[in-house]
Design a protein around this motif. Sequence first.
Motif, PDB file in Angstrom:
ATOM      1  N   ARG A  34       0.817  -1.220   0.000  1.00  0.00           N
ATOM      2  CA  ARG A  34       0.000   0.000   0.000  1.00  0.00           C
ATOM      3  C   ARG A  34       0.859   1.283   0.000  1.00  0.00           C
ATOM      4  N   ASP A  37      -1.307   4.791  -0.098  1.00  0.00           N
ATOM      5  CA  ASP A  37      -2.403   5.105   0.813  1.00  0.00           C
ATOM      6  C   ASP A  37      -2.441   6.602   1.090  1.00  0.00           C
ATOM      7  N   GLY A  38      -3.594   7.214   0.865  1.00  0.00           N
ATOM      8  CA  GLY A  38      -3.745   8.644   1.099  1.00  0.00           C
ATOM      9  C   GLY A  38      -3.156   9.524   0.023  1.00  0.00           C
ATOM     10  N   ARG A  59      -4.082   1.686  -8.197  1.00  0.00           N
ATOM     11  CA  ARG A  59      -5.278   1.626  -7.356  1.00  0.00           C
ATOM     12  C   ARG A  59      -5.122   0.555  -6.284  1.00  0.00           C
ATOM     13  N   GLY A  62      -3.484   1.715  -3.221  1.00  0.00           N
ATOM     14  CA  GLY A  62      -4.182   2.670  -2.368  1.00  0.00           C
ATOM     15  C   GLY A  62      -4.410   4.038  -2.952  1.00  0.00           C
ATOM     16  N   GLU A  64      -5.849   7.267  -5.002  1.00  0.00           N
ATOM     17  CA  GLU A  64      -7.037   7.864  -5.617  1.00  0.00           C
ATOM     18  C   GLU A  64      -6.576   8.451  -6.942  1.00  0.00           C
TER      19      GLU A  64
END
Length: 410
Positions: A34, A37-38, A59, A62, A64
């Motif tokens: 990950r 992440d964020g 994706r 993690g 966007e």
Amino acid sequence: MDGSLAEAGERRIGWASRSMPVLTAVGARFAGERPFDGVRIAACLHVTAETAVLMGALRAGGAEIALAASNPLSTQDDVAVALGDYGIAVHARAGVDRDTYYRHIHRALDIAPDLVLDDGCDLVNILHTERTEIPVLGGCEETTTGIIRLRQMAAENALKFPMVAVNDTRTKRMFDNRYGTGQSTFDGIMRATNALLAGRTVVVAGFGYCGRGVAERAKGLGARVIVTEIDPVKALDASMQGYEVRSMAEAASIGDVFITVTGNRDVIRAEHLVEMKDGTILANAGHFDVEIDVRALADLASSVHPGIRPNMDEYLLNGRRLLLLAEGRLVNLAAAEGHPAAVMDMSFSAQALAAAWLAGEHSRLAPGVYDVPTEIDTQVAGLKLAAAGITIDTLTPDQESYLHSWRLGS
């Protein structure tokens, strides 16, 4: 877009993923680690099935993601719809006009990205001119054209964040630029023209890694190949490899097919167009639609017959027909499907791993253009060999010692 396209897009993505074992493995690793992440990522890339596999890997890590197209003629609408179903915001549609193209890039930037992935430097350019309020941490650039623009920005102290030159890895230059561009360029030309190339004269403008691949494939198809260059070393290299080297002014009246692969503008200009033979084919394999002066071609023409075949427009100049492919845009993506998935497997794996590296290292990097760490390039090549079932030798301890000691000689 029509939601019924999603199933077709899923099939296309699934087929591409079968030939992308390295990126699939990277995505599986990201799912456990990950690294994003964020992290918000805005990408401006060709919206193809291969890009979809890259988006899936990011994706899984993690991220966007918001994706815009780097070329409106290369967008695969079914893939765009399928990506939307994956939870990725896609701002792309095949065949949009220039204003819509830039509007889509702005929409991708509306997520206020932490990292960016660019293909041609248009997205990064907008971040430095129109969307300066977004505090981007860093990004990756995929193309020769984009790297040229980024290095100029860095030289003028205009670049505001670190950018990784994914295009400049050994695996990218060898596999993607040379073999991918070489094959996919002629895939596009043949789909658009159905022309026989054996025995014809193909003029390749530019003998970088991409131009070298195009010249090799043209020679393999039985064409007589002429290379034009501005770099004396590259011109000498082409000559030593058996290609005929001429200026574009000399080649203009000789060639049957012209392919620009330079990353620069106005490589084929009005003074060249007026010398060309009846039936000459004009194709561009450089990133932007500026290498062939299409405006000059239109001004010289007494009439234009668009779409005489898919992705082919006919311009009449004093009774001579010049055939422009894909509106002067990237012929391999506009008239075909771009590089084979097996090629993009390596390029996008390097892109994904470089983005993960940047996510962890950006705070230590000043604004500038950075090479992909050597260990990432080596790792990608090793994974590709393993996927192909190819084994190579390793150094023995004595060999390792020999290479690291200046005291040992003959």
